[in-house]
Motif scaffolding. Sequence first.
Motif, PDB file in Angstrom:
ATOM      1  N   GLU A 220       0.816  -1.217   0.000  1.00  0.00           N
ATOM      2  CA  GLU A 220       0.000   0.000   0.000  1.00  0.00           C
ATOM      3  C   GLU A 220       0.846   1.261   0.000  1.00  0.00           C
ATOM      4  N   THR A 222       3.582   4.099  -1.276  1.00  0.00           N
ATOM      5  CA  THR A 222       3.910   4.704  -2.562  1.00  0.00           C
ATOM      6  C   THR A 222       5.215   4.114  -3.082  1.00  0.00           C
ATOM      7  N   THR A 241       1.185   3.323  -5.926  1.00  0.00           N
ATOM      8  CA  THR A 241       1.618   2.330  -4.948  1.00  0.00           C
ATOM      9  C   THR A 241       2.113   1.069  -5.651  1.00  0.00           C
ATOM     10  N   LYS A 438      -3.053   6.736  -5.883  1.00  0.00           N
ATOM     11  CA  LYS A 438      -3.368   7.103  -4.501  1.00  0.00           C
ATOM     12  C   LYS A 438      -3.785   8.573  -4.424  1.00  0.00           C
TER      13      LYS A 438
END
Length: 583
Positions: A220, A222, A241, A438
Amino acid sequence: MLRLLKEATSTFGLARFGFRCTTSIPRRCAPSFSTQPATGYERNIVESPYNVDIPKLCVTDYIFHEVDRAADKPAVTCGSSKRSYNYGMIYEMTRRMAHALLAQKGCAMRPKEVIGVLLPNIPEFVPALHGGLMAGLTVTFANPLYTPEEICRQFDNANVRLVITLPVLLPVAQIYKTKAKKYRGTVCIGGKHNFEDNVFGFQQLLMEDHRVELPEVDPEETAILPYSSGTTGVPKGVELTHNNLVANLAQGTHPEMNKYCRPEFAGCTETILTIPPFFHIYGFNAILNSVLKSRNHLVSIPRFIPEDYIQCLLEFRPNFLFVVPSLMLFLATHPKVTADHLSSVDTLLVGAAAASIQLQEKFKQKCGREVDIAQGYGMTESSPVTLCTPYKYDLSKVGTCGQLYPNTKARIVSLADGSNLGPHQPGELHVRGPQIMKGYLNNNPATRETLDDEGWLHTGDVAYYDQDGYFYIVDRTKELIKVKGNQVSPTELENLILELPEVSDVAVAGIADETAGELPRAYVVLKQGQSLDEQVVIDHVKGRVVKYKQLAAGVMFVKEIPRNAGGKIQRHQLHLLGAQLDD
């Protein structure tokens, strides 16, 4: 392995980069489309006819899973220098780079910190970038042809702590070093350790014994920070991500989308020639990572030099070409490219911009036979692919950019009332899926403008879909200019022109060009009583940006910039104004 590594990395020379002036196992491992029921707000949601399983993994682990089975296969080759690594070697280099980035005295990085990769298309791009990802770091990459100002602006925004580059670009890294906070150091591919300047030679780092435990990477987190102007504005850091990147790669493994995942191609290794840059999301995830995952052989050159590219066609006899429309036009029209040069090619994938039917026909005429030409659509914000033509599709679908990628949904939203439209009704394309970003780094307003609360990415492109779920891009609501597939932000150029004291107002828009697709033109309003020469404006921009962003379509001086009641530039009217002035 150490001996082979030393031999493989000891042949560096600046000219070979195109600038004219192990086998360890990773530690972790055609149905019809449908729309949702036409009731309520969520009517006319188009769903992909395909689905795939998406693992939760670090993208580097996903790509190199069971790499030992292909250890001796060629992985990446520089078509200019002929420097080449097999899969076993490239994975070992990646693993050693990850250890070095975390353990090297004087530049040791901490998980989640950001490294900046400033490299052209060379084989060492793989361990440079994936070594960072394996070490739990975030990576941003920039065009090495950018001006120092452009590079420093991006690296400062991303908070880069370490730069990986070439000897010829060391001065740019040193400029950034003077501006950066908590700068760790510079890794130089082709250079040697220089502890006084905090520069570390790439080959020496790989040869040294760095003992450190690699972290478990949260999918999850980056992974990369490519920069994009999105639908408007100056370039912004796009937080993609590991999950986003893995999802898009997994989506591309569906046999209806990828011939290399079909039973008839099982076990084969094909040669794939590419030129789109690895520092662009198309070149990085849709090309470099997808080819590594499929265990094919990727050949590239650091910089497009026609003679070098033509020589690669003859020497490597590629089966598959990744192109942008301007390169496709070069192949179709250049007199030195013959049918023999293209005799091994059976498939092209066109990205970054659409290839017209006329251009496709020109290319096939040059080949003298049928060639599979696939097209796709995507954005940096979608890792990048959301639409792609299937491996085999109905050729009557003239102008399509394909069906929805597996596990992806779309809707066409009316520009008049915001409702979801049905087939053959153009509106703004919105997409949703596991590959969607994201958000923009430290820019919540821009994120909210592009990505809504339900996860829909507002693309800014006007499109429609037909009764079979094939999509067609027909216009753009977004402001970006596309020059040979490269994004150019009008806002960025406008801000530069406004630095000139004689300028009262300015707008920049794209002018159609057969070769480049579009070229930037500035419309300038001067302050009362002031005068300014067109060349002054052109030169002011020229010294601050990379070549493809320069005002190749010139400057026009106008009385006023067309704006709406809210002050927003009405760029479609600029085109009409330009046409009138041209006449």
